[in-house]
Design a protein around this motif. Structure first.
Motif, PDB file in Angstrom:
ATOM      1  N   ASP A  99       0.867  -1.171   0.000  1.00  0.00           N
ATOM      2  CA  ASP A  99       0.000   0.000   0.000  1.00  0.00           C
ATOM      3  C   ASP A  99       0.905   1.221   0.000  1.00  0.00           C
ATOM      4  O   ASP A  99       1.522   1.565   1.018  1.00  0.00           O
ATOM      5  CB  ASP A  99      -0.899  -0.017   1.235  1.00  0.00           C
ATOM      6  N   GLU A 100       1.025   1.867  -1.152  1.00  0.00           N
ATOM      7  CA  GLU A 100       1.923   3.002  -1.304  1.00  0.00           C
ATOM      8  C   GLU A 100       1.629   4.113  -0.301  1.00  0.00           C
ATOM      9  O   GLU A 100       2.539   4.746   0.223  1.00  0.00           O
ATOM     10  CB  GLU A 100       1.866   3.561  -2.733  1.00  0.00           C
ATOM     11  N   ARG A 101       0.355   4.347  -0.028  1.00  0.00           N
ATOM     12  CA  ARG A 101      -0.004   5.418   0.917  1.00  0.00           C
ATOM     13  C   ARG A 101       0.506   5.107   2.311  1.00  0.00           C
ATOM     14  O   ARG A 101       0.976   5.998   3.011  1.00  0.00           O
ATOM     15  CB  ARG A 101      -1.511   5.634   0.925  1.00  0.00           C
TER      16      ARG A 101
ATOM     17  N   ALA B 280       3.671   8.413  -8.707  1.00  0.00           N
ATOM     18  CA  ALA B 280       3.570   9.408  -9.783  1.00  0.00           C
ATOM     19  C   ALA B 280       4.836  10.264  -9.816  1.00  0.00           C
ATOM     20  O   ALA B 280       5.385  10.519 -10.891  1.00  0.00           O
ATOM     21  CB  ALA B 280       2.329  10.266  -9.595  1.00  0.00           C
ATOM     22  N   ASN B 281       5.319  10.696  -8.653  1.00  0.00           N
ATOM     23  CA  ASN B 281       6.571  11.460  -8.622  1.00  0.00           C
ATOM     24  C   ASN B 281       7.752  10.581  -9.016  1.00  0.00           C
ATOM     25  O   ASN B 281       8.672  11.038  -9.691  1.00  0.00           O
ATOM     26  CB  ASN B 281       6.808  12.069  -7.239  1.00  0.00           C
ATOM     27  N   GLU B 282       7.726   9.330  -8.603  1.00  0.00           N
ATOM     28  CA  GLU B 282       8.773   8.403  -9.011  1.00  0.00           C
ATOM     29  C   GLU B 282       8.823   8.301 -10.533  1.00  0.00           C
ATOM     30  O   GLU B 282       9.906   8.300 -11.129  1.00  0.00           O
ATOM     31  CB  GLU B 282       8.533   7.015  -8.413  1.00  0.00           C
TER      32      GLU B 282
ATOM     33  N   LEU C 217      12.051   8.975 -12.839  1.00  0.00           N
ATOM     34  CA  LEU C 217      12.570   7.930 -13.718  1.00  0.00           C
ATOM     35  C   LEU C 217      12.672   8.415 -15.160  1.00  0.00           C
ATOM     36  O   LEU C 217      13.628   8.083 -15.866  1.00  0.00           O
ATOM     37  CB  LEU C 217      11.691   6.679 -13.645  1.00  0.00           C
ATOM     38  N   LYS C 218      11.699   9.198 -15.598  1.00  0.00           N
ATOM     39  CA  LYS C 218      11.732   9.727 -16.970  1.00  0.00           C
ATOM     40  C   LYS C 218      12.903  10.689 -17.148  1.00  0.00           C
ATOM     41  O   LYS C 218      13.596  10.652 -18.167  1.00  0.00           O
ATOM     42  CB  LYS C 218      10.404  10.419 -17.305  1.00  0.00           C
TER      43      LYS C 218
ATOM     44  N   GLU D  63      -1.048   3.977 -11.677  1.00  0.00           N
ATOM     45  CA  GLU D  63      -2.425   3.600 -11.347  1.00  0.00           C
ATOM     46  C   GLU D  63      -2.646   2.092 -11.443  1.00  0.00           C
ATOM     47  O   GLU D  63      -3.543   1.550 -10.815  1.00  0.00           O
ATOM     48  CB  GLU D  63      -3.416   4.354 -12.253  1.00  0.00           C
ATOM     49  N   ARG D  64      -1.802   1.417 -12.214  1.00  0.00           N
ATOM     50  CA  ARG D  64      -1.864  -0.051 -12.331  1.00  0.00           C
ATOM     51  C   ARG D  64      -0.789  -0.719 -11.480  1.00  0.00           C
ATOM     52  O   ARG D  64      -0.674  -1.928 -11.484  1.00  0.00           O
ATOM     53  CB  ARG D  64      -1.682  -0.469 -13.800  1.00  0.00           C
TER      54      ARG D  64
END
Length: 95
Positions: A49-51, A58-60, A64-65, A82-83
């Motif tokens: 559970d990321e939270r 999303a920031n990761e 990474l990009k 989201e997946r």
């Protein structure tokens, strides 16, 4: 989630032509190297559970990009927080 199916989706190929080998050691993810006859990718699936752990996927993804664009990281083929998925080109496959 099946890493061969995820890799097949990204690569546009038959999952039966792929071989997945689990990479050990992830604390917050399960990761696999998935090989075809001509390429290799790494499939990462978040398993926590990321939270609860205050992980911001999303920031990761943004970081990474930037790392990829700077030529220091693996090519990102699919980044879908989201997946709970990240698929990158295996570093040994990059030119």
């Amino acid at each position: 989630m099946n890493p061969r199916l995820i890799a097949a989706e990204v690569l546009g190929c038959d999952p039966h032509l792929l071989r997945a080998t689990q990479i050990k050691g992830g604390l917050t993810n399960e990761s696999w190297r998935v090989d075809s006859s001509d390429t290799s990718v790494v499939v990462r699936v978040s398993t926590v559970d990321e939270r609860a752990l205050q992980l911001d996927r999303a920031n990761e993804a943004l970081v990474l990009k930037l790392v990829e664009q700077a030529g220091m990281g693996a090519e990102i083929l699919l980044c879908a927080p989201e997946r709970r998925l990240l698929v990158t080109r295996s570093r040994s496959e990059e030119h």
